[in-house]
Scaffold this active site. Structure first.
Site, PDB file in Angstrom:
ATOM      1  N   HIS A  50      39.919 -79.194   5.757  1.00 54.59           N
ATOM      2  CA  HIS A  50      38.738 -78.458   6.877  1.00 54.59           C
ATOM      3  C   HIS A  50      38.747 -77.904   7.764  1.00 54.59           C
ATOM      4  O   HIS A  50      39.563 -77.197   7.726  1.00 54.59           O
ATOM      5  CB  HIS A  50      39.079 -80.308   8.244  1.00 54.59           C
ATOM      6  N   ASP A  62      34.470 -69.804  17.972  1.00 58.84           N
ATOM      7  CA  ASP A  62      35.095 -69.355  17.585  1.00 58.84           C
ATOM      8  C   ASP A  62      35.151 -70.325  15.899  1.00 58.84           C
ATOM      9  O   ASP A  62      34.878 -71.701  16.440  1.00 58.84           O
ATOM     10  CB  ASP A  62      36.418 -69.976  17.542  1.00 58.84           C
ATOM     11  N   CYS A 110      33.777 -76.460   5.822  1.00 54.27           N
ATOM     12  CA  CYS A 110      32.582 -76.416   7.032  1.00 54.27           C
ATOM     13  C   CYS A 110      32.880 -75.338   8.039  1.00 54.27           C
ATOM     14  O   CYS A 110      34.478 -74.594   8.389  1.00 54.27           O
ATOM     15  CB  CYS A 110      32.593 -77.954   7.731  1.00 54.27           C
ATOM     16  N   ASP A 159      35.969 -63.709  10.612  1.00 56.21           N
ATOM     17  CA  ASP A 159      34.625 -62.225  11.579  1.00 56.21           C
ATOM     18  C   ASP A 159      35.357 -60.276  10.492  1.00 56.21           C
ATOM     19  O   ASP A 159      34.176 -60.034  11.456  1.00 56.21           O
ATOM     20  CB  ASP A 159      36.176 -62.080  12.788  1.00 56.21           C
TER      21      ASP A 159
END
Length: 189
Positions: free
Chosen positions: A79, A95, A135, A142
């Site tokens: 996940h 985030d 997901c 980043d």
């Protein structure tokens, strides 16, 4: 890293262990990775449990052991989620985060943490490939570039939503750490 979240209702997944085992076979058979250089974390009761601490430790270890000309392959199947940005570096206010097996007690692993763990101390000349099958993984490291594998692009482009000031601040921090370490080493000679 493969997390099926066995026993979680809702939220149990069924294909993450297969993803990891298939990816392991692929990097050994096609790219020549050696079994003894592969670390697997899965919530299958056989491998190291993919807790937040174990995932962070595995990432720290691979970076600490990396040397120039090494190839690192990271794979996460589980996940992913998004959390309210807690430091103002995300243009969308969120985030992205990985969801470790013990997320209820230990929390998530934010994109900011992944950047710090994986890139801040990455030695020069190390090639890293990271496959995040979850997901909210599009910008989970980043990094300032995007590539869409839908046939519409032939090269990476700068992410127009990237907060470049925050990214440059991260890079500058790495540069300052590097320069301070070099200066300390030269002073000790």
């Amino acid at each position: 890293i493969g997390i099926n979240y066995v026993g979680d209702d809702p939220g149990e997944l069924s294909g993450c262990w297969n993803d990891v085992l298939n990816m392991k076979k692929y990097i050994i058979d096609v790219h020549g990775f050696e079994e003894e250089n592969i670390v697997i974390l899965m919530d299958d009761g056989i491998h190291t449990e993919p807790t937040k601490a174990n995932i962070i430790d595995a990432y720290k270890t691979i970076i600490a052991q990396a040397e120039e000309n090494d190839a690192i392959f990271l794979h996460y199947s589980g996940h992913g989620t998004k959390l309210r940005d807690d430091d103002g570096d995300e243009s969308d206010g969120y985030d992205e985060a990985l969801v470790p097996r013990d997320f209820q007690t230990s929390g998530m692993i934010r994109d900011d943490d992944l950047y710090e763990l994986l890139f801040k101390n990455l030695p020069d000349g190390v090639h890293m490939t990271s496959l995040m099958d979850c997901c909210h993984s599009g910008t989970i490291l980043d990094l300032p570039y995007l590539f869409k594998g839908d046939g519409s692009q032939t090269e990476m482009t700068l992410d127009p939503n990237m907060n470049l000031d925050a990214f440059i601040e991260k890079l500058t921090g790495k540069l300052m750490d590097f320069l301070q370490a070099k200066m300390a080493a030269s002073l000790s000679l």
